[in-house]
Scaffold this active site. Structure first.
Site, PDB file in Angstrom:
ATOM      1  N   ASN A 198       0.937  -7.202   6.035  1.00  0.00           N
ATOM      2  CA  ASN A 198       0.058  -6.105   6.432  1.00  0.00           C
ATOM      3  C   ASN A 198      -1.145  -6.072   5.483  1.00  0.00           C
ATOM      4  O   ASN A 198      -1.256  -6.888   4.560  1.00  0.00           O
ATOM      5  CB  ASN A 198       0.808  -4.769   6.472  1.00  0.00           C
ATOM      6  CG  ASN A 198       1.412  -4.392   5.115  1.00  0.00           C
ATOM      7  OD1 ASN A 198       0.858  -4.692   4.055  1.00  0.00           O
ATOM      8  ND2 ASN A 198       2.553  -3.725   5.156  1.00  0.00           N
ATOM      9  N   ARG A 199      -2.041  -5.128   5.695  1.00  0.00           N
ATOM     10  CA  ARG A 199      -3.267  -5.093   4.886  1.00  0.00           C
ATOM     11  C   ARG A 199      -2.978  -4.914   3.399  1.00  0.00           C
ATOM     12  O   ARG A 199      -3.582  -5.579   2.560  1.00  0.00           O
ATOM     13  CB  ARG A 199      -4.172  -3.955   5.370  1.00  0.00           C
ATOM     14  CG  ARG A 199      -4.935  -4.273   6.637  1.00  0.00           C
ATOM     15  CD  ARG A 199      -5.887  -3.168   6.999  1.00  0.00           C
ATOM     16  NE  ARG A 199      -5.201  -1.901   7.254  1.00  0.00           N
ATOM     17  CZ  ARG A 199      -5.798  -0.813   7.713  1.00  0.00           C
ATOM     18  NH1 ARG A 199      -7.091  -0.831   7.964  1.00  0.00           N
ATOM     19  NH2 ARG A 199      -5.128   0.294   7.933  1.00  0.00           N
ATOM     20  N   ALA A 200      -2.050  -4.023   3.083  1.00  0.00           N
ATOM     21  CA  ALA A 200      -1.743  -3.772   1.675  1.00  0.00           C
ATOM     22  C   ALA A 200      -1.145  -5.007   1.013  1.00  0.00           C
ATOM     23  O   ALA A 200      -1.488  -5.353  -0.128  1.00  0.00           O
ATOM     24  CB  ALA A 200      -0.795  -2.592   1.546  1.00  0.00           C
ATOM     25  N   GLU A 201      -0.261  -5.702   1.736  1.00  0.00           N
ATOM     26  CA  GLU A 201       0.417  -6.874   1.170  1.00  0.00           C
ATOM     27  C   GLU A 201      -0.553  -8.023   0.925  1.00  0.00           C
ATOM     28  O   GLU A 201      -0.504  -8.677  -0.124  1.00  0.00           O
ATOM     29  CB  GLU A 201       1.547  -7.311   2.103  1.00  0.00           C
ATOM     30  CG  GLU A 201       2.721  -6.335   2.122  1.00  0.00           C
ATOM     31  CD  GLU A 201       3.644  -6.526   3.306  1.00  0.00           C
ATOM     32  OE1 GLU A 201       4.757  -5.952   3.271  1.00  0.00           O
ATOM     33  OE2 GLU A 201       3.271  -7.209   4.281  1.00  0.00           O
ATOM     34  N   ASP A 267       8.852  -5.411  12.014  1.00  0.00           N
ATOM     35  CA  ASP A 267       9.993  -6.187  12.517  1.00  0.00           C
ATOM     36  C   ASP A 267       9.785  -6.539  13.990  1.00  0.00           C
ATOM     37  O   ASP A 267      10.079  -7.654  14.427  1.00  0.00           O
ATOM     38  CB  ASP A 267      11.292  -5.395  12.374  1.00  0.00           C
ATOM     39  CG  ASP A 267      11.642  -5.077  10.930  1.00  0.00           C
ATOM     40  OD1 ASP A 267      11.201  -5.829  10.045  1.00  0.00           O
ATOM     41  OD2 ASP A 267      12.360  -4.089  10.709  1.00  0.00           O
TER      42      ASP A 267
END
EC number: 2.7.1.167
Length: 481
Positions: A198-201, A267
């Protein structure tokens, strides 16, 4: 299109979690401390983590080999029981480690608002024997597999040793690997065909911003340089961005949806992509389909799966027929999916010709008896048989459309028989509802429902409200006019 696909077998390796939900109502603050008091109503459990990836893939029709570590405890038994709802999931690759505690996340909800989450986990490196058994399970599952998914929740299953072993084995078997990553950087995933941060990761892994399309492209390029594969960035309300080493970039807008809960949406995305790839679809098409699946997933409360028929309807730009009208066979499949997530099914029936406040009171009262309300609607032929040749005033599709537009109604099915017993026996509702003008021994299906532990609820009606009286008054008004 989805209905005609034949997915291949998928191997899912990762952290097995059990998600529990305790729900109730909050109406006061405790006199002992400034905290809300939850009046307990019910609780249920669903598969989480890698188990949720497996459930989502199985819901789309893919056979799944699920590999992970579970403890010799009650949570592991509950998780296995929940997964048994999907016959396509093989849990023979589980490694049972008596020293391990099956990870459980318990969410406490007042109404639909999460109050607190309680995590039960004791994380420690696995013994060499446990890692060896995990890789042996991968060896056993890879022959004949189309795709392998690493569902990394950073709980210990996907250690450096296990990830390295998976990548080497998958490469030797020519099985592409998709990774849902949780590491601070992505170099450990070298050999993966695709990662889905995701964006944060991805921002954390590359130290780059991800606010605009151009920034996401730059971050994806930097991420790919760490592990050597393609990158799909999930961007919440901004959709997804697929960056491929071959040079193409595709930004896919998010599907509009009333968002209830983003829990487990990642998921659903990775499971949908893996399933579509296993069926032979190109990655670009799989991503577009996964965007639709994600929109369906976040519209549900709690950790959820997206079924094949739900996805097909959404891709066709359809709701489920006229309003929420579906066939009895399709309703049976939908209800089975709801039950897998612990929903209590409520059933009522009627003609619902001219919808009036009495109907609304009945439907609202019925909806409060459980989590999902199915309404069995008399066909035009059966209404005429009951009420006379001048009825119904509205045809069955019009009546179904009006019912399906009500927030309290989740599904509408038609029945042409004298009674709805066939629908009741097919759906096996937890609660059977009729108006209080009936007694319980007069309710069709009551003995059947009580026989498996269900119950009958009688809802108070509003005096003087009926379609027959409305029709009579309308006729009298026309005559006077």
């Amino acid at each position: 299109m989805i209905d005609t696909l034949t997915p291949g077998r998928i191997v899912v390796v990762g952290d097995l979690l059990l998600d529990r939900y305790i729900t109730g109502s909050v109406n006061r603050i405790s006199p002992e401390a400034p905290v809300p008091v939850l009046l307990h109503a019910r609780e249920h459990a669903t598969p989480g983590g890698a188990a949720n990836v497996a459930a989502n893939a199985a819901a789309l029709g893919a056979p799944v080999s699920l590999i992970g570590v579970a403890g010799a405890d009650g949570a592991a038994r509950t998780l296995r029981e929940k997964l048994a709802a999907w016959p396509g999931i093989d849990t023979g690759g589980w490694v049972i480690d008596p020293a391990w505690t099956t990870i459980t996340k318990t969410r406490i909800l007042g109404g639909q608002q999460q109050i607190i989450r309680i995590d039960e986990e004791i994380l420690a490196p696995f013994r060499a024997e446990t890692n060896a058994r995990l890789l042996a399970a991968v060896d056993a599952a890879l022959p004949g597999a189309r795709v392998l998914v690493c569902s990394d929740y950073a709980k210990g299953v996907l250690s450096d040793e296990v990830i390295g072993g998976i990548m080497a084995r998958a490469a030797a078997a020519s099985v592409p690997v998709i990774v849902d990553p949780k590491r601070p950087t992505f170099g450990i995933y070298t050999g993966a065909a695709l990662i889905t941060p995701n964006r944060a990761e991805i921002s954390r892994a590359t130290l780059l911003p991800t606010d605009t399309d151009a920034q996401v492209e730059a971050a994806a390029r930097a991420a790919s340089s760490q592990f050597g594969g393609d990158v799909l960035v999930t961007r919440s309300e901004q959709g997804m961005s697929l960056w491929q080493r071959a040079g193409s970039v595709r930004h896919v807008s998010a599907q509009r949806s009333e968002v209830f809960d983003v829990c487990g949406a990642g998921d659903t995305v990775v499971a949908t992509i893996a399933t579509m790839l296993s069926a032979g679809l190109p990655l670009e098409t799989a991503v577009v389909i996964a965007t639709t699946a994600a929109a369906i997933s976040v519209s549900k409360h709690g950790t959820a799966t997206v079924s094949r028929h739900e996805l097909q309807h959404a891709l066709n730009g359809e709701t489920t027929g006229h309003g929420n009208l579906v066939s009895l066979g399709e309703a049976t499949r939908i209800v089975a999916d709801w039950r897998r997530h612990g929903a209590r099914i409520v059933f009522t029936n009627g003609c619902f010709d001219l919808l009036h406040p009495g109907h609304i009171a009945l439907l609202r009262g019925a909806a409060r008896q459980g989590d999902r309300l199915v309404v069995a609607l008399n066909t035009d032929r059966s209404v005429a048989a009951l009420k006379g040749p001048s009825r119904p005033v509205q045809d069955e599709h019009a009546r179904a459309t009006v019912l399906g537009a009500l927030r309290d109604v989740d599904l509408v099915v038609l029945f042409d028989e004298e009674t709805p017993i066939k629908a009741i026996e097919a759906l096996c509702p937890d609660v059977l509802v009729k108006g209080a003008d009936y007694t319980e021994d007069q309710v069709v299906g009551a003995p059947f429902v009580r026989g498996y532990g269900g119950r009958v609820a009688l809802i108070d009606l509003i005096d003087g409200r009926s379609t027959t009286s409305l029709v009579r008054r309308a006729g009298a008004g026309q005559a006077n006019g």
